[in-house]
Design an enzyme around this catalytic site. Structure first.
Site, PDB file in Angstrom:
ATOM      1  N   ARG A 186      -1.523 -11.276  13.000  1.00  0.00           N
ATOM      2  CA  ARG A 186      -2.215 -10.449  11.998  1.00  0.00           C
ATOM      3  C   ARG A 186      -1.523 -10.395  10.638  1.00  0.00           C
ATOM      4  O   ARG A 186      -1.819  -9.512   9.834  1.00  0.00           O
ATOM      5  CB  ARG A 186      -2.287  -9.010  12.536  1.00  0.00           C
ATOM      6  CG  ARG A 186      -3.119  -8.849  13.772  1.00  0.00           C
ATOM      7  CD  ARG A 186      -4.521  -8.461  13.458  1.00  0.00           C
ATOM      8  NE  ARG A 186      -4.606  -7.198  12.762  1.00  0.00           N
ATOM      9  CZ  ARG A 186      -5.365  -6.979  11.684  1.00  0.00           C
ATOM     10  NH1 ARG A 186      -6.065  -7.948  11.156  1.00  0.00           N
ATOM     11  NH2 ARG A 186      -5.411  -5.789  11.128  1.00  0.00           N
ATOM     12  N   HIS A 196      -4.603  -9.680   8.287  1.00  0.00           N
ATOM     13  CA  HIS A 196      -4.849  -8.318   7.813  1.00  0.00           C
ATOM     14  C   HIS A 196      -5.736  -8.373   6.565  1.00  0.00           C
ATOM     15  O   HIS A 196      -5.553  -9.244   5.721  1.00  0.00           O
ATOM     16  CB  HIS A 196      -3.484  -7.698   7.471  1.00  0.00           C
ATOM     17  CG  HIS A 196      -3.510  -6.238   7.236  1.00  0.00           C
ATOM     18  ND1 HIS A 196      -2.935  -5.659   6.132  1.00  0.00           N
ATOM     19  CD2 HIS A 196      -4.006  -5.225   7.972  1.00  0.00           C
ATOM     20  CE1 HIS A 196      -3.084  -4.346   6.203  1.00  0.00           C
ATOM     21  NE2 HIS A 196      -3.721  -4.057   7.310  1.00  0.00           N
ATOM     22  N   TYR A 217      -7.085   8.016  14.588  1.00  0.00           N
ATOM     23  CA  TYR A 217      -6.806   6.986  13.597  1.00  0.00           C
ATOM     24  C   TYR A 217      -8.084   6.391  12.970  1.00  0.00           C
ATOM     25  O   TYR A 217      -8.968   5.946  13.688  1.00  0.00           O
ATOM     26  CB  TYR A 217      -5.947   5.854  14.212  1.00  0.00           C
ATOM     27  CG  TYR A 217      -5.930   4.654  13.310  1.00  0.00           C
ATOM     28  CD1 TYR A 217      -5.253   4.726  12.085  1.00  0.00           C
ATOM     29  CD2 TYR A 217      -6.649   3.514  13.603  1.00  0.00           C
ATOM     30  CE1 TYR A 217      -5.295   3.670  11.201  1.00  0.00           C
ATOM     31  CE2 TYR A 217      -6.691   2.456  12.727  1.00  0.00           C
ATOM     32  CZ  TYR A 217      -6.008   2.541  11.527  1.00  0.00           C
ATOM     33  OH  TYR A 217      -6.065   1.497  10.651  1.00  0.00           O
ATOM     34  N   ASP A 252      -8.501  -0.827  17.490  1.00  0.00           N
ATOM     35  CA  ASP A 252      -7.122  -0.727  16.996  1.00  0.00           C
ATOM     36  C   ASP A 252      -6.466   0.535  17.570  1.00  0.00           C
ATOM     37  O   ASP A 252      -6.909   1.652  17.288  1.00  0.00           O
ATOM     38  CB  ASP A 252      -7.158  -0.655  15.460  1.00  0.00           C
ATOM     39  CG  ASP A 252      -5.789  -0.809  14.828  1.00  0.00           C
ATOM     40  OD1 ASP A 252      -4.780  -0.797  15.562  1.00  0.00           O
ATOM     41  OD2 ASP A 252      -5.734  -0.943  13.583  1.00  0.00           O
ATOM     42  N   HIS A 278     -15.199  -2.606   9.537  1.00  0.00           N
ATOM     43  CA  HIS A 278     -14.708  -1.387  10.186  1.00  0.00           C
ATOM     44  C   HIS A 278     -15.866  -0.423  10.391  1.00  0.00           C
ATOM     45  O   HIS A 278     -16.405   0.108   9.424  1.00  0.00           O
ATOM     46  CB  HIS A 278     -13.682  -0.681   9.304  1.00  0.00           C
ATOM     47  CG  HIS A 278     -12.356  -1.354   9.267  1.00  0.00           C
ATOM     48  ND1 HIS A 278     -11.240  -0.750   8.726  1.00  0.00           N
ATOM     49  CD2 HIS A 278     -11.946  -2.564   9.691  1.00  0.00           C
ATOM     50  CE1 HIS A 278     -10.212  -1.577   8.826  1.00  0.00           C
ATOM     51  NE2 HIS A 278     -10.614  -2.695   9.402  1.00  0.00           N
ATOM     52  N   GLU A 280      -5.843  -4.181  19.301  1.00  0.00           N
ATOM     53  CA  GLU A 280      -4.872  -4.360  18.211  1.00  0.00           C
ATOM     54  C   GLU A 280      -3.740  -3.345  18.304  1.00  0.00           C
ATOM     55  O   GLU A 280      -3.984  -2.162  18.567  1.00  0.00           O
ATOM     56  CB  GLU A 280      -5.639  -4.189  16.896  1.00  0.00           C
ATOM     57  CG  GLU A 280      -4.810  -4.336  15.640  1.00  0.00           C
ATOM     58  CD  GLU A 280      -5.700  -4.266  14.402  1.00  0.00           C
ATOM     59  OE1 GLU A 280      -6.928  -4.512  14.526  1.00  0.00           O
ATOM     60  OE2 GLU A 280      -5.183  -3.954  13.318  1.00  0.00           O
ATOM     61  N   HIS A 328      -3.362   1.253  16.931  1.00  0.00           N
ATOM     62  CA  HIS A 328      -2.489   1.668  15.830  1.00  0.00           C
ATOM     63  C   HIS A 328      -1.139   2.188  16.318  1.00  0.00           C
ATOM     64  O   HIS A 328      -0.677   3.268  15.891  1.00  0.00           O
ATOM     65  CB  HIS A 328      -3.181   2.682  14.913  1.00  0.00           C
ATOM     66  CG  HIS A 328      -2.985   2.364  13.463  1.00  0.00           C
ATOM     67  ND1 HIS A 328      -2.222   3.128  12.632  1.00  0.00           N
ATOM     68  CD2 HIS A 328      -3.418   1.329  12.721  1.00  0.00           C
ATOM     69  CE1 HIS A 328      -2.220   2.594  11.414  1.00  0.00           C
ATOM     70  NE2 HIS A 328      -2.939   1.494  11.446  1.00  0.00           N
ATOM     71  N   ASN A 361       0.813  -1.215   0.000  1.00  0.00           N
ATOM     72  CA  ASN A 361       0.000   0.000   0.000  1.00  0.00           C
ATOM     73  C   ASN A 361       0.850   1.271   0.000  1.00  0.00           C
ATOM     74  O   ASN A 361       1.720   1.455   0.849  1.00  0.00           O
ATOM     75  CB  ASN A 361      -0.919  -0.015   1.237  1.00  0.00           C
ATOM     76  CG  ASN A 361      -2.107   0.912   1.084  1.00  0.00           C
ATOM     77  OD1 ASN A 361      -2.485   1.257  -0.029  1.00  0.00           O
ATOM     78  ND2 ASN A 361      -2.692   1.308   2.203  1.00  0.00           N
ATOM     79  N   GLU A 370       0.293  -6.912  11.527  1.00  0.00           N
ATOM     80  CA  GLU A 370      -0.049  -6.571  10.142  1.00  0.00           C
ATOM     81  C   GLU A 370       1.118  -5.965   9.371  1.00  0.00           C
ATOM     82  O   GLU A 370       1.097  -5.957   8.142  1.00  0.00           O
ATOM     83  CB  GLU A 370      -1.274  -5.643  10.100  1.00  0.00           C
ATOM     84  CG  GLU A 370      -1.051  -4.280  10.693  1.00  0.00           C
ATOM     85  CD  GLU A 370      -2.352  -3.461  10.726  1.00  0.00           C
ATOM     86  OE1 GLU A 370      -3.347  -3.949  11.258  1.00  0.00           O
ATOM     87  OE2 GLU A 370      -2.336  -2.336  10.211  1.00  0.00           O
ATOM     88  N   GLU A 419     -10.124  -9.882   8.938  1.00  0.00           N
ATOM     89  CA  GLU A 419     -10.498  -8.494   8.628  1.00  0.00           C
ATOM     90  C   GLU A 419     -11.003  -8.458   7.186  1.00  0.00           C
ATOM     91  O   GLU A 419     -10.363  -9.015   6.292  1.00  0.00           O
ATOM     92  CB  GLU A 419      -9.274  -7.587   8.776  1.00  0.00           C
ATOM     93  CG  GLU A 419      -9.564  -6.116   8.574  1.00  0.00           C
ATOM     94  CD  GLU A 419      -8.304  -5.260   8.763  1.00  0.00           C
ATOM     95  OE1 GLU A 419      -7.196  -5.766   8.490  1.00  0.00           O
ATOM     96  OE2 GLU A 419      -8.425  -4.103   9.184  1.00  0.00           O
TER      97      GLU A 419
HETATM   98 MG   LIG Z   1      -4.558  -2.380  12.257  1.00  0.00          MG
END
Ligand SMILES: [Mg+2]
Length: 408
Positions: free
Chosen positions: A288, A317, A160, A215, A122, A241, A217, A37, A267, A344
């Site tokens: 993850r 992930h 986030y 999460d 989400h 997470e 993050h 990504n 992830e 997810e």
């Molecule tokens: Mg995450």
């Protein structure tokens, strides 16, 4: 049997999917996902300039030896760019293997351990009420598990994965397009004071049966993460997470000593060497990793087996940056893995995405049902692919109010 050619495509509807197609002298082809990504051109260049010229002439059935050839054969090993490229090759070789066998991949792993694999959506909101609406939307659609993120009162910018405006939560994807990253401002104190109460309100509103995930993050220091994990215990989370950056893995011992909330991490990991300590010391409950970023089905299957020995379940992930090919590879592992936990899943099934990646994998009532077609069970329409081009993008960066750079 020999590999005769391979091509890389970059682009897609709203995402720069990096798709690898490996052709063979028997007409069978395999597909893999190398999408890293916001750095998509890098694995694509590694594939085009180095890996594909080395693939031509190899026997595609030797997926293990080819994986070792690229990973062990490299002097400078690992990292997300290389592992995403190896991941695409490995997925494509497994796709070919399944097509040659006439079997869906889950059969080659050992068959189905379950009919449908639980996924989580989400839910996000600019504030708590907005988040409640977003959660209700997914519950009404049949989801049994929802990750919940909401704006924090007084936080200088959206926290986030949270939209800045109310009402965007049902379709909100936090990625930002443009080569220069957007800057978000973070306040740990406000987050730690607000979020435990918000999670408790969500539990009260939706009752004991909904699986609630949250999460962090990577935003907290180890001591803060221990305090936060203890504070959110009454909400009965399915998982918490990435409470801290996983670079300092021993630090998770502090969190474990103070709270029993299940922990999910991994992830951003790229290999079994990133997670073997967390798994063997039983510092996490869910691993993850993604099949793309962690180098393909071959190494991720080893991570799943190691995790199973230590009561760690899978929670792969599934950000929208993964193409339906990576999601299919994970769906086959999810169908088989005796220690499957959850997946997810951000809805990929738009008409444009389905036209580019036709398949009969399907989602029903919060469960993912894997296709019975041979291999990965996803095809790739090159005519559709020609409609798309690469668009640069970047994740946001995070600063504290005084300007200090923080963890995104
Ligand atoms: Mg995450």
């Amino acid at each position: 049997m020999k590999i005769t050619d391979a091509k890389v495509f970059v682009g897609g509807p709203g995402k720069n999917y990096v798709t690898l197609k490996i052709m063979t002298d028997q007409g069978v082809y395999g597909l893999g996902d190398a999408t890293l990504n916001n750095r998509e051109t890098l694995p694509a260049a590694y594939l085009q300039d180095f890996l594909i010229p080395n693939l031509i002439g190899l026997d595609p059935r030797k997926s293990e030896d080819i994986w070792q050839f690229f990973y062990r054969g490299a002097y400078f090993r690992g990292g997300p760019i290389a592992m995403a490229a190896y991941g695409a090759i490995d997925m494509a070789l497994w796709d070919i293997k399944g097509k040659l066998a006439g079997m869906p991949l889950y059969q080659l792993f050992g068959g189905k351990s379950r009919e449908g694999a639980m996924v989580y959506a989400h839910a996000t909101g600019a504030d708590l009420e907005d988040l409640m609406d977003s959660i209700a939307h997914y519950v009404e659609k049949g989801y049994k598990a929802v990750r919940v993120q909401c704006g924090i009162p007084g936080m200088p910018s959206a926290s986030y994965a949270v939209p800045e405006h109310k009402g965007a939560g049902k379709h909100y994807i936090s990625d930002f397009s443009g080569i220069r990253p957007k800057v978000e401002v973070w306040d740990t104190g406000r987050y730690m004071r607000y979020m435990p109460g918000a999670l408790a309100e969500i539990r009260d509103r939706f009752g004991p049966d909904l699986h609630i995930l949250h999460d962090v993050h990577h935003r907290l220091l180890p001591r803060e993460a221990a305090e936060f994990a203890k504070a959110v215990e009454p909400a009965g989370l399915f998982w918490l997470e990435d409470p801290t950056p996983a670079e300092d893995q021993d630090a998770l011992g502090l969190l474990r000593a103070h709270a029993t909330v299940p922990i999910a991490i991994g992830e951003v990991f790229n290999s079994i060497w990133d997670c073997n300590k967390l798994i063997e010391k039983e510092l996490i409950d869910f691993i993850r990793v993604a099949v793309t970023y962690a180098g393909g089905i071959t190494p991720v299957k080893r991570i799943v087996d190691l995790a199973g020995m230590h009561h760690v379940r899978t929670g792969f992930h599934g950000a929208p940056s993964h193409s339906p090919l990576c999601m299919a590879a994970q769906a086959h592992l999810n169908a088989w893995a005796p220690n499957f936990g959850i997946q997810e899943y951000l809805v990929l099934g738009t008409p444009a995405c389905d036209a580019l990646f036709p398949s009969d994998h399907r989602m029903e009532n919060g469960l993912f049902h894997v296709s019975d077609a041979p291999g990965l069970g996803v095809d790739f329409n090159e005519l559709e692919a020609a409609r798309y081009k690469y668009t640069p993008g970047s994740h946001p960066i995070v600063r504290l109010e005084d300007g200090t750079l923080w963890n995104y």
